[in-house]
Design a protein around this motif. Sequence first.
Motif, PDB file in Angstrom:
ATOM      1  N   ALA A 106       0.699  -1.143   0.227  1.00  0.00           N
ATOM      2  CA  ALA A 106      -0.013  -0.029  -0.015  1.00  0.00           C
ATOM      3  C   ALA A 106       0.954   1.130  -0.040  1.00  0.00           C
ATOM      4  N   TYR A 107       0.340   2.255  -0.347  1.00  0.00           N
ATOM      5  CA  TYR A 107       1.034   3.624  -0.098  1.00  0.00           C
ATOM      6  C   TYR A 107       1.239   4.211   1.067  1.00  0.00           C
ATOM      7  N   PRO A 108       2.464   4.732   1.548  1.00  0.00           N
ATOM      8  CA  PRO A 108       2.551   5.191   2.828  1.00  0.00           C
ATOM      9  C   PRO A 108       1.290   6.031   3.492  1.00  0.00           C
ATOM     10  N   GLU A 109       0.648   5.669   4.633  1.00  0.00           N
ATOM     11  CA  GLU A 109      -0.048   6.371   5.126  1.00  0.00           C
ATOM     12  C   GLU A 109       0.169   6.605   6.442  1.00  0.00           C
ATOM     13  N   PRO A 110       0.299   8.045   6.877  1.00  0.00           N
ATOM     14  CA  PRO A 110      -0.095   9.181   6.167  1.00  0.00           C
ATOM     15  C   PRO A 110       0.848   9.121   5.149  1.00  0.00           C
ATOM     16  N   ALA A 111       0.663   9.963   4.188  1.00  0.00           N
ATOM     17  CA  ALA A 111       1.819  10.160   3.068  1.00  0.00           C
ATOM     18  C   ALA A 111       2.972  10.849   3.578  1.00  0.00           C
ATOM     19  N   ARG A 171       6.201  13.093   4.494  1.00  0.00           N
ATOM     20  CA  ARG A 171       6.059  14.459   4.408  1.00  0.00           C
ATOM     21  C   ARG A 171       7.006  15.087   5.365  1.00  0.00           C
ATOM     22  N   ARG A 221       4.086  11.422  -2.271  1.00  0.00           N
ATOM     23  CA  ARG A 221       2.474  11.283  -2.330  1.00  0.00           C
ATOM     24  C   ARG A 221       2.247  10.374  -3.622  1.00  0.00           C
ATOM     25  N   LYS A 222       1.062   9.770  -3.646  1.00  0.00           N
ATOM     26  CA  LYS A 222       0.335   9.026  -4.949  1.00  0.00           C
ATOM     27  C   LYS A 222       0.277   9.886  -5.935  1.00  0.00           C
ATOM     28  N   TRP A 247       0.551   3.940 -11.021  1.00  0.00           N
ATOM     29  CA  TRP A 247      -0.410   3.469 -10.175  1.00  0.00           C
ATOM     30  C   TRP A 247      -0.130   1.864 -10.306  1.00  0.00           C
ATOM     31  N   TRP A 269      11.957   5.326   5.213  1.00  0.00           N
ATOM     32  CA  TRP A 269      10.721   4.680   5.257  1.00  0.00           C
ATOM     33  C   TRP A 269      10.899   3.156   4.828  1.00  0.00           C
ATOM     34  N   GLU A 308      10.011   0.875   7.974  1.00  0.00           N
ATOM     35  CA  GLU A 308       8.553   0.472   8.067  1.00  0.00           C
ATOM     36  C   GLU A 308       8.229  -0.772   7.117  1.00  0.00           C
TER      37      GLU A 308
END
Length: 208
Positions: free
Chosen positions: A31-36, A38, A45-46, A87, A149, A153
């Motif tokens: 999945a995309y990093p959540e939260p983005a 920053r 971000r996506k 994507w 990250w 992570e």
Amino acid sequence: PLTIEASDFRRARVGTYLDAGAFPNKGIFRAYPEPALRNTQVALRKWSEGDLDCVRQATTDVTIPQRPTFPAVYSPDTALAFIHRQWGRLTGTEGISLAIAHPGTDEALGLMVLLYREEKGVVGIGYWIVPNARRQGFASAAAELLSRWALTEVSVSRVEAHVQPGNDASEHTLIAAGFRPEGLLRSYLGYAAHRSDALVFSRIQADL
């Protein structure tokens, strides 16, 4: 030019391993990093369909190496197709692609990818920055943030980079982002009309 190679932009080589069912890193990025991701220097971000101007600038910049998935000629349709392919890197079997964005305005300024390598726990980093955003620290801040990250992570043990000799800007960017130089791979990078050596840089968990 402030660009760097991720060798598996050359999709044929990656496909060999995937088709054989022997690519050990498939699915590391779920999945995309959540939260983005920053901080005060940069955002990752996506990609959005609103990022067409970033793609336009990159398509018309001769210093950004052209790849098979990159639009040969800009149009809104080819730019949208490019964004949709980014994507697809996550939903498919390639890795993850994020837009490098301004931390205040969220304007897309470039691309950064982490793509699967053959060895377990190893990914390759690649990026480009549009001309008007260069020499402002966005690339090094993004490389530091994304590699950190991945190493803390996600199940990544090593992030590596391949740089064409003479690309001083990318060498400085990687060193500023905490990567260490390792050596030279001779005749490693393939282009339409020539081959090039590659300088190898890496960042591992012990470097954090």
